[in-house]
Each structure stands twice: as C-alpha cells, then as structure tokens.
Design a protein around this motif. Structure first.
Motif, mmCIF file in Angstrom:
data_model
loop_
_atom_site.group_PDB
_atom_site.id
_atom_site.type_symbol
_atom_site.label_atom_id
_atom_site.label_comp_id
_atom_site.label_asym_id
_atom_site.label_seq_id
_atom_site.Cartn_x
_atom_site.Cartn_y
_atom_site.Cartn_z
ATOM 1 N N MET A 1 -84.821 -50.976 -119.548
ATOM 2 C CA MET A 1 -83.386 -51.222 -119.548
ATOM 3 C C MET A 1 -82.398 -49.649 -118.484
ATOM 4 O O MET A 1 -82.851 -49.382 -118.777
ATOM 5 N N LYS A 2 -82.471 -51.026 -117.529
ATOM 6 C CA LYS A 2 -81.351 -49.546 -116.913
ATOM 7 C C LYS A 2 -80.264 -49.560 -117.469
ATOM 8 O O LYS A 2 -80.013 -49.496 -118.343
ATOM 9 N N ASP A 3 -79.739 -48.074 -116.984
ATOM 10 C CA ASP A 3 -78.527 -47.565 -118.067
ATOM 11 C C ASP A 3 -77.153 -48.618 -117.668
ATOM 12 O O ASP A 3 -77.014 -49.116 -118.879
ATOM 13 N N GLN A 4 -77.341 -49.170 -116.803
ATOM 14 C CA GLN A 4 -76.397 -50.129 -116.644
ATOM 15 C C GLN A 4 -75.966 -50.896 -118.181
ATOM 16 O O GLN A 4 -74.993 -51.846 -117.795
ATOM 17 N N GLU A 5 -77.347 -51.561 -117.913
ATOM 18 C CA GLU A 5 -77.739 -53.156 -118.994
ATOM 19 C C GLU A 5 -77.515 -52.108 -119.682
ATOM 20 O O GLU A 5 -76.953 -52.824 -120.632
ATOM 21 N N LEU A 6 -77.587 -50.851 -120.479
ATOM 22 C CA LEU A 6 -77.399 -50.372 -121.948
ATOM 23 C C LEU A 6 -76.182 -50.204 -121.947
ATOM 24 O O LEU A 6 -75.638 -50.087 -123.249
ATOM 25 N N ILE A 7 -75.565 -49.760 -120.790
ATOM 26 C CA ILE A 7 -74.417 -49.513 -120.865
ATOM 27 C C ILE A 7 -73.286 -50.837 -121.313
ATOM 28 O O ILE A 7 -71.830 -50.886 -121.566
ATOM 29 N N ALA A 8 -74.077 -51.399 -120.977
ATOM 30 C CA ALA A 8 -73.353 -53.183 -120.878
ATOM 31 C C ALA A 8 -73.595 -53.829 -122.266
ATOM 32 O O ALA A 8 -72.825 -54.241 -122.975
ATOM 33 N N ASP A 9 -74.795 -53.472 -122.815
ATOM 34 C CA ASP A 9 -74.885 -53.904 -124.047
ATOM 35 C C ASP A 9 -73.945 -53.488 -125.038
ATOM 36 O O ASP A 9 -73.889 -53.917 -126.070
ATOM 37 N N ILE A 10 -74.427 -51.977 -125.074
ATOM 38 C CA ILE A 10 -73.140 -50.883 -126.024
ATOM 39 C C ILE A 10 -71.746 -51.880 -125.828
ATOM 40 O O ILE A 10 -71.506 -51.466 -126.555
ATOM 41 N N SER A 16 -78.668 -50.038 -130.986
ATOM 42 C CA SER A 16 -80.108 -49.815 -130.546
ATOM 43 C C SER A 16 -79.869 -49.541 -128.557
ATOM 44 O O SER A 16 -80.186 -48.778 -128.856
ATOM 45 N N SER A 17 -78.704 -49.908 -128.195
ATOM 46 C CA SER A 17 -78.514 -49.623 -126.733
ATOM 47 C C SER A 17 -78.264 -48.888 -126.415
ATOM 48 O O SER A 17 -78.674 -47.716 -126.244
ATOM 49 N N GLN A 18 -77.284 -47.691 -127.437
ATOM 50 C CA GLN A 18 -76.411 -47.039 -127.828
ATOM 51 C C GLN A 18 -77.580 -45.462 -127.646
ATOM 52 O O GLN A 18 -77.705 -44.682 -127.278
ATOM 53 N N GLU A 19 -78.541 -45.991 -128.788
ATOM 54 C CA GLU A 19 -79.693 -45.430 -130.143
ATOM 55 C C GLU A 19 -80.723 -44.632 -127.748
ATOM 56 O O GLU A 19 -81.091 -43.808 -128.222
ATOM 57 N N VAL A 20 -80.700 -45.558 -127.451
ATOM 58 C CA VAL A 20 -81.832 -45.901 -125.998
ATOM 59 C C VAL A 20 -81.555 -44.138 -125.507
ATOM 60 O O VAL A 20 -81.498 -44.325 -124.888
ATOM 61 N N LEU A 21 -79.618 -45.075 -124.553
ATOM 62 C CA LEU A 21 -79.144 -44.293 -124.310
ATOM 63 C C LEU A 21 -78.998 -42.895 -124.590
ATOM 64 O O LEU A 21 -78.977 -42.175 -123.714
ATOM 65 N N VAL A 22 -78.431 -42.644 -125.948
ATOM 66 C CA VAL A 22 -78.198 -41.159 -126.322
ATOM 67 C C VAL A 22 -80.174 -40.497 -126.221
ATOM 68 O O VAL A 22 -79.845 -39.450 -125.331
ATOM 69 N N ARG A 23 -81.000 -41.040 -126.779
ATOM 70 C CA ARG A 23 -82.451 -40.788 -126.303
ATOM 71 C C ARG A 23 -82.222 -40.347 -125.468
ATOM 72 O O ARG A 23 -83.088 -39.325 -124.767
ATOM 73 N N ARG A 24 -82.593 -40.958 -123.887
ATOM 74 C CA ARG A 24 -82.964 -40.866 -122.644
ATOM 75 C C ARG A 24 -81.981 -39.623 -121.858
ATOM 76 O O ARG A 24 -83.121 -39.301 -121.161
ATOM 77 N N LYS A 60 -64.959 -46.373 -119.097
ATOM 78 C CA LYS A 60 -64.301 -45.406 -118.977
ATOM 79 C C LYS A 60 -65.463 -45.307 -116.728
ATOM 80 O O LYS A 60 -64.724 -44.933 -116.149
ATOM 81 N N TYR A 61 -66.518 -45.577 -117.319
ATOM 82 C CA TYR A 61 -68.072 -45.303 -116.193
ATOM 83 C C TYR A 61 -67.400 -46.489 -115.414
ATOM 84 O O TYR A 61 -68.043 -47.834 -115.547
ATOM 85 N N LYS A 62 -67.682 -45.689 -114.086
ATOM 86 C CA LYS A 62 -67.037 -47.155 -113.316
ATOM 87 C C LYS A 62 -68.728 -47.789 -112.561
ATOM 88 O O LYS A 62 -69.165 -48.100 -111.894
ATOM 89 N N GLY A 63 -69.488 -46.610 -112.190
ATOM 90 C CA GLY A 63 -70.972 -47.294 -112.343
ATOM 91 C C GLY A 63 -71.399 -46.453 -110.723
ATOM 92 O O GLY A 63 -72.345 -46.612 -110.484
#
Length: 188
Positions: A1-10, A16-24, A60-63
């Motif tokens: 899953m890409k960062d943008q997708e994880l951010i949208a999920d968060i 769980s997406s939050q944990e993945v993004l932080v671990r990454r 606030k992250y605009k991508g």
C-alpha cells in the motif's frame, strides 16, 4: 500500500494503517534525529513526539513532494524547537554519528581505525553550524536531493548548495588539520 493510500485510511480512522505508516518511516525519522541529537534516549523521545505531530497533521499533507521529506521537515522543526527550549538548555548533549555495526569479520586494528575515523567525523560535524550540519546529514546520511533538503529546511536550493559546499569545506579543513596534528604529535 502506498503512503497516500495509508494516509487516506488513517484520515478515515484506520489504526492499522497508522501503525504501518509509522513503522515504514520510523527508522528514517529516528536516524535523522539521532544524528541531530547524538543521544539515543533523546532521539527516541524526539522521534515519538515527531510522529505524534506527523499523525496529528496528516490532514495538512497535500501530497506534493515525497512524504518522507514532509516527515523529515516536521522532525527537523521539532528538533530545532527542542534545542531552543529550556528543557534542552538544562541538558548538555553532543552530536554523534550513528554507529554502524560491522557486517563482516574485521581485524581488530581495522575496527579501531574505523571507530577512530567515526570519532573524527563526529567531532568535525560538531564544529559546523547547525544549518550546515543539518544539510550534510540530510544529503549524505538520508540520501536526499537538493530540492528535498530545500523543502525540509525551508531554504532555497542555492542556499542548500552553499551550505553543503561550505560545510564540506570546513569538514575537510578540520579533518586535515586533525590528521596533521596527529602526525606532528607522533613525530611523523
């Protein structure tokens, strides 16, 4: 899953997406802050606080630009704020380079030589002004492009290039001087 997708999920509430993004991105942020702070415990604290800010500001992250650059911008600003704070004024910390573990068997003398060279580089980096040290760490330890460093440090690309050039020049002078001092001390 890409960062943008994880951010949208968060942003929709996914833990769980939050944990993945932080671990990454944890290792990237921690290693940068460790090199800035030079203290493992302080770097762990700063990293945890930086991720709280990152997660609280995801909306606030605009991508535009890489997410890792955005994370390092927040981490850098958080570290700068900490170093200006009273909490830091009450503690004395030195900057250290990350200690890399030897991956292969090395002779004892080569291990000592490598550790001595790290110590010299660490001392040389300590001599640099914060803005030059930060640019060098981002470029050579985090493998960032000039344009990314400019975004992270809120400077122009020409300013980043100047900081790198001047900082590397100072490092070279310092390292050459310490090498000459060592030779003179040993009578070589």
């Amino acid at each position: 899953m890409k960062d943008q997708e994880l951010i949208a999920d968060i942003l929709r509430g996914s833990r769980s997406s939050q944990e993945v993004l932080v671990r990454r991105h944890y290792k990237l942020v921690y290693s940068f802050l460790y090199r800035m702070a030079g203290d493992k415990e302080l770097a762990l604290d700063l990293t945890q606080e930086a991720f709280i800010k990152i997660l609280n500001n995801l909306g606030k992250y605009k991508g535009s630009g890489e997410f890792r650059s955005w994370c390092l911008t927040i981490a850098s600003n958080h570290a700068k704020d900490y170093f200006k704070s009273k909490a830091h004024q009450n503690n004395t910390h030195t900057y250290e380079l990350h200690e890399y573990e030897a991956k292969t068997d090395k002779s004892v003398s080569s291990i000592f030589e490598k550790n001595e060279k790290r110590k010299e580089i660490k001392e040389a980096l300590n001599v640099l002004p914060d803005f030059q040290r930060e640019a060098i760490l981002l470029k050579y330890y985090n493998d960032m492009k000039i344009s990314e460093i400019a975004r992270v440090t809120n400077a122009t690309e020409s300013t980043v290039k100047s900081r790198l050039k001047q900082g590397l020049g100072k490092l070279k002078l310092y390292l050459n001087r310490s090498e000459m001092d060592e030779r003179n001390k040993n009578g070589s």
